[in-house]
Design a protein around this motif. Structure first.
Motif, PDB file in Angstrom:
ATOM      1  N   SER A 244       1.188  -1.402   0.431  1.00 27.43           N
ATOM      2  CA  SER A 244       0.247   0.322   0.078  1.00 27.43           C
ATOM      3  C   SER A 244       1.081   1.032   0.089  1.00 27.43           C
ATOM      4  CB  SER A 244      -0.618   0.170   1.140  1.00 27.43           C
ATOM      5  OG  SER A 244      -1.398   1.501   1.383  1.00 27.43           O
ATOM      6  N   THR A 245       0.343   2.348  -0.230  1.00 25.73           N
ATOM      7  CA  THR A 245       0.946   3.389  -0.147  1.00 25.73           C
ATOM      8  C   THR A 245       0.486   4.390   0.750  1.00 25.73           C
ATOM      9  OG1 THR A 245      -0.557   4.310  -2.115  1.00 25.73           O
ATOM     10  CG2 THR A 245       1.359   3.539  -2.806  1.00 25.73           C
ATOM     11  N   VAL A 246       0.007   3.724   1.385  1.00 31.53           N
ATOM     12  CA  VAL A 246      -1.077   4.650   2.788  1.00 31.53           C
ATOM     13  C   VAL A 246       0.082   5.174   3.443  1.00 31.53           C
ATOM     14  CG1 VAL A 246      -0.320   2.890   4.192  1.00 31.53           C
ATOM     15  CG2 VAL A 246      -2.243   4.185   4.533  1.00 31.53           C
ATOM     16  N   ALA A 247      -0.702   6.318   3.860  1.00 32.91           N
ATOM     17  CA  ALA A 247      -0.020   7.846   4.374  1.00 32.91           C
ATOM     18  C   ALA A 247       0.610   6.926   5.216  1.00 32.91           C
ATOM     19  CB  ALA A 247      -0.135   8.625   4.263  1.00 32.91           C
ATOM     20  N   LEU A 248       1.932   7.361   6.359  1.00 26.76           N
ATOM     21  CA  LEU A 248       1.568   7.214   8.060  1.00 26.76           C
ATOM     22  C   LEU A 248       2.056   8.178   8.426  1.00 26.76           C
ATOM     23  CD1 LEU A 248       4.478   3.853   6.765  1.00 26.76           C
ATOM     24  CD2 LEU A 248       2.037   3.885   7.186  1.00 26.76           C
ATOM     25  N   PRO A 249       1.204   8.701   9.173  1.00 22.19           N
ATOM     26  CA  PRO A 249       0.971   9.798   9.741  1.00 22.19           C
ATOM     27  C   PRO A 249       1.718   9.912  11.168  1.00 22.19           C
ATOM     28  CG  PRO A 249      -0.977   8.737  10.230  1.00 22.19           C
ATOM     29  CD  PRO A 249      -0.413   8.181   9.486  1.00 22.19           C
ATOM     30  N   ARG A 250       2.227  11.088  11.356  1.00 22.32           N
ATOM     31  CA  ARG A 250       3.361  11.214  12.727  1.00 22.32           C
ATOM     32  C   ARG A 250       4.775  10.302  12.702  1.00 22.32           C
ATOM     33  NH1 ARG A 250       0.934  14.339  16.102  1.00 22.32           N
ATOM     34  NH2 ARG A 250      -0.701  15.354  16.169  1.00 22.32           N
ATOM     35  N   LEU A 251       5.148   8.921  11.570  1.00 25.06           N
ATOM     36  CA  LEU A 251       6.820   8.578  11.796  1.00 25.06           C
ATOM     37  C   LEU A 251       7.013   9.425  11.262  1.00 25.06           C
ATOM     38  CD1 LEU A 251       7.321   6.014  11.609  1.00 25.06           C
ATOM     39  CD2 LEU A 251       6.949   5.200   9.289  1.00 25.06           C
ATOM     40  N   HIS A 252       8.582   9.723  11.998  1.00 22.45           N
ATOM     41  CA  HIS A 252       9.280  10.477  11.711  1.00 22.45           C
ATOM     42  C   HIS A 252      10.210  10.624  10.689  1.00 22.45           C
ATOM     43  CE1 HIS A 252      12.426  12.973  13.497  1.00 22.45           C
ATOM     44  NE2 HIS A 252      13.826  11.666  13.105  1.00 22.45           N
ATOM     45  N   GLN A 253      10.484   9.231  10.509  1.00 16.99           N
ATOM     46  CA  GLN A 253      11.092   9.144   9.330  1.00 16.99           C
ATOM     47  C   GLN A 253      10.506   7.663   7.762  1.00 16.99           C
ATOM     48  OE1 GLN A 253      15.587   8.229  10.597  1.00 16.99           O
ATOM     49  NE2 GLN A 253      15.650   9.171   8.375  1.00 16.99           N
ATOM     50  N   LEU A 254      10.178   8.223   7.180  1.00 14.71           N
ATOM     51  CA  LEU A 254       9.372   7.381   6.133  1.00 14.71           C
ATOM     52  C   LEU A 254      10.761   6.604   5.667  1.00 14.71           C
ATOM     53  CD1 LEU A 254       7.043   6.416   5.409  1.00 14.71           C
ATOM     54  CD2 LEU A 254       6.974   7.153   3.107  1.00 14.71           C
ATOM     55  N   ASP A 255      12.345   7.448   5.281  1.00 19.99           N
ATOM     56  CA  ASP A 255      12.600   6.186   4.024  1.00 19.99           C
ATOM     57  C   ASP A 255      13.983   7.142   5.319  1.00 19.99           C
ATOM     58  OD1 ASP A 255      13.120   8.535   2.833  1.00 19.99           O
ATOM     59  OD2 ASP A 255      11.563   8.134   1.370  1.00 19.99           O
ATOM     60  N   TRP A 256      15.333   5.837   4.348  1.00 20.07           N
ATOM     61  CA  TRP A 256      16.836   6.445   4.721  1.00 20.07           C
ATOM     62  C   TRP A 256      17.943   5.275   4.132  1.00 20.07           C
ATOM     63  CZ3 TRP A 256      12.285   2.677   6.997  1.00 20.07           C
ATOM     64  CH2 TRP A 256      13.538   1.739   7.431  1.00 20.07           C
ATOM     65  N   ASP A 257      18.453   6.148   3.939  1.00 21.52           N
ATOM     66  CA  ASP A 257      19.517   5.469   3.262  1.00 21.52           C
ATOM     67  C   ASP A 257      20.647   4.965   4.136  1.00 21.52           C
ATOM     68  OD1 ASP A 257      18.889   7.064   0.919  1.00 21.52           O
ATOM     69  OD2 ASP A 257      20.583   8.488   1.252  1.00 21.52           O
ATOM     70  N   ILE A 258      21.167   3.482   3.646  1.00 21.25           N
ATOM     71  CA  ILE A 258      21.618   2.799   3.824  1.00 21.25           C
ATOM     72  C   ILE A 258      23.738   2.346   3.166  1.00 21.25           C
ATOM     73  CG2 ILE A 258      21.887  -0.280   4.368  1.00 21.25           C
ATOM     74  CD1 ILE A 258      19.800   1.174   6.323  1.00 21.25           C
ATOM     75  N   GLY A 259      24.247   2.066   4.297  1.00 17.11           N
ATOM     76  CA  GLY A 259      25.382   1.984   4.365  1.00 17.11           C
ATOM     77  C   GLY A 259      26.799   1.192   4.589  1.00 17.11           C
ATOM     78  N   MET A 260      27.755   1.945   5.165  1.00 19.82           N
ATOM     79  CA  MET A 260      28.978   1.003   5.508  1.00 19.82           C
ATOM     80  C   MET A 260      29.614   1.911   7.203  1.00 19.82           C
ATOM     81  SD  MET A 260      30.386  -0.853   2.228  1.00 19.82           S
ATOM     82  CE  MET A 260      31.031   0.863   1.583  1.00 19.82           C
ATOM     83  N   ALA A 261      30.401   0.786   7.303  1.00 24.90           N
ATOM     84  CA  ALA A 261      30.815   1.737   8.866  1.00 24.90           C
ATOM     85  C   ALA A 261      32.551   1.143   8.557  1.00 24.90           C
ATOM     86  CB  ALA A 261      30.497   1.282  10.079  1.00 24.90           C
ATOM     87  N   VAL A 262      33.598   2.207   8.935  1.00 25.34           N
ATOM     88  CA  VAL A 262      34.652   1.300   9.315  1.00 25.34           C
ATOM     89  C   VAL A 262      34.833   2.282  11.244  1.00 25.34           C
ATOM     90  CG1 VAL A 262      35.940   1.163   7.390  1.00 25.34           C
ATOM     91  CG2 VAL A 262      35.816   3.334   8.124  1.00 25.34           C
TER      92      VAL A 262
END
Length: 307
Positions: A244-262
């Motif tokens: 669904s493309t339903v809205a998610l009200p009051r969700l602080h962050q809908l999407d985020w980028d994924i990377g790496m760490a050293v």
């Protein structure tokens, strides 16, 4: 030997062993991160991925390593002309714990750390989070190289729900979440807790999807890529599963980028890996990898700006 003497001897042995253990913990050398030159000279690179975390990193029925993160790790090692050693991580209580255990310090039961850790948020707000003393939590970690964007979504069984135009529909239908995940916290509290009684908890989303197929729940909230992988690779019967493309009200962050760490001391290694990952992301390789797992590829924001 009397019973008293046996007890006394056992107690003394216990004290001696305890002293040895604490001595090792106090005086054993800290786990050492490896520089780019050290990695290249060794002939191998050790990359940490999460254990049993499809579609990112897992082992198939034959014990073969599979997943988006695994294939990208294999590509990195190939580009560097190095042998790949995978470090399978069991998640600790928080991501901060995982970074400590596998990137900059090492677990107290085994002090070694990996050269690189996959599936780390590429987010300035997270990178500079502070503790109660105002100190940066992860100041010994350098996060870089975004290779995928992740997004929260709600999937539903079209046999049970005609549509999911608003999240309020879930007040009347059971919805599955992974225990202690953000969707768990979110659905338990959104709309002043009106959905709370309909939330069903599962340790693994694969079990949640099986429950959906058995009509025990009508919807699942989770990461888009996981839901897409489930619908393609985990069906046991014909299922009309839709995102669904339903809205998610009051969700602080809908999407985020994924990377790496050293480890923060070894930026040269990060620069080299970052170049490899950027090319893989912008030239279509990561998209090809995600497609093999039934996942739609979302390009990280960093590369949208540079294009």
């Amino acid at each position: 030997m009397t019973a008293y003497n046996r007890v006394s001897q056992a107690f003394l042995i216990f004290l001696l062993l305890t002293a040895v253990v604490f001595s090792n913990l106090l005086y054993s050398p800290a786990a050492q991160a490896r520089s780019y030159d050290d990695v290249m000279a060794s002939g191998f690179i050790e990359i940490a991925v999460y254990k049993e975390f499809p579609p990112y990193s897992y082992k198939d029925e034959d014990g073969k390593a599979k997943g988006i993160d695994v294939e990208l790790a294999q590509h990195i090692a190939q580009q560097l002309k190095l042998e790949l050693k995978l470090r399978w991580m069991t998640p600790d209580e928080t991501l901060d714990d995982d970074l400590r255990n596998h990137v900059w310090k090492g677990h107290y039961l085994g002090r070694s750390i990996a050269d690189v850790m996959m599936r780390v948020p590429y987010d300035k707000e997270f990178s500079y989070q502070t503790n109660e003393f105002g100190e940066v939590k992860n100041d010994l970690v350098h996060m870089f190289g975004p290779y995928q964007k992740e997004r929260w979504r709600v999937g539903f069984d079209a046999d049970q729900l005609d549509s999911l135009g608003t999240l309020a529909v879930l007040r009347y239908h059971p919805v599955a979440v992974e225990t202690d995940s953000l969707p768990d916290v979110y659905l338990m509290s959104v709309f002043n807790g009106q959905i709370r009684d309909k939330v069903r908890h599962f340790i693994d989303l694969r079990d949640a999807y099986s429950a959906l197929q058995e009509k025990e729940v009508a919807a699942i909230m989770g990461m888009q890529s996981q839901l897409q992988w489930l619908s393609k690779h985990h069906p046991t019967q014909k299922q009309d599963f839709q995102l669904s493309t339903v809205a998610l009200p009051r969700l602080h962050q809908l999407d985020w980028d994924i990377g790496m760490a050293v480890h923060s001391n070894y930026r040269q290694l990060a620069y080299k890996l970052g170049d490899i990952v950027e090319r893989a992301s912008t030239e279509g390789l990561v998209q090809q990898i995600t497609a093999r797992y039934g996942v739609d590829y979302l390009l990280p924001e960093l590369y949208k700006v540079s294009q």
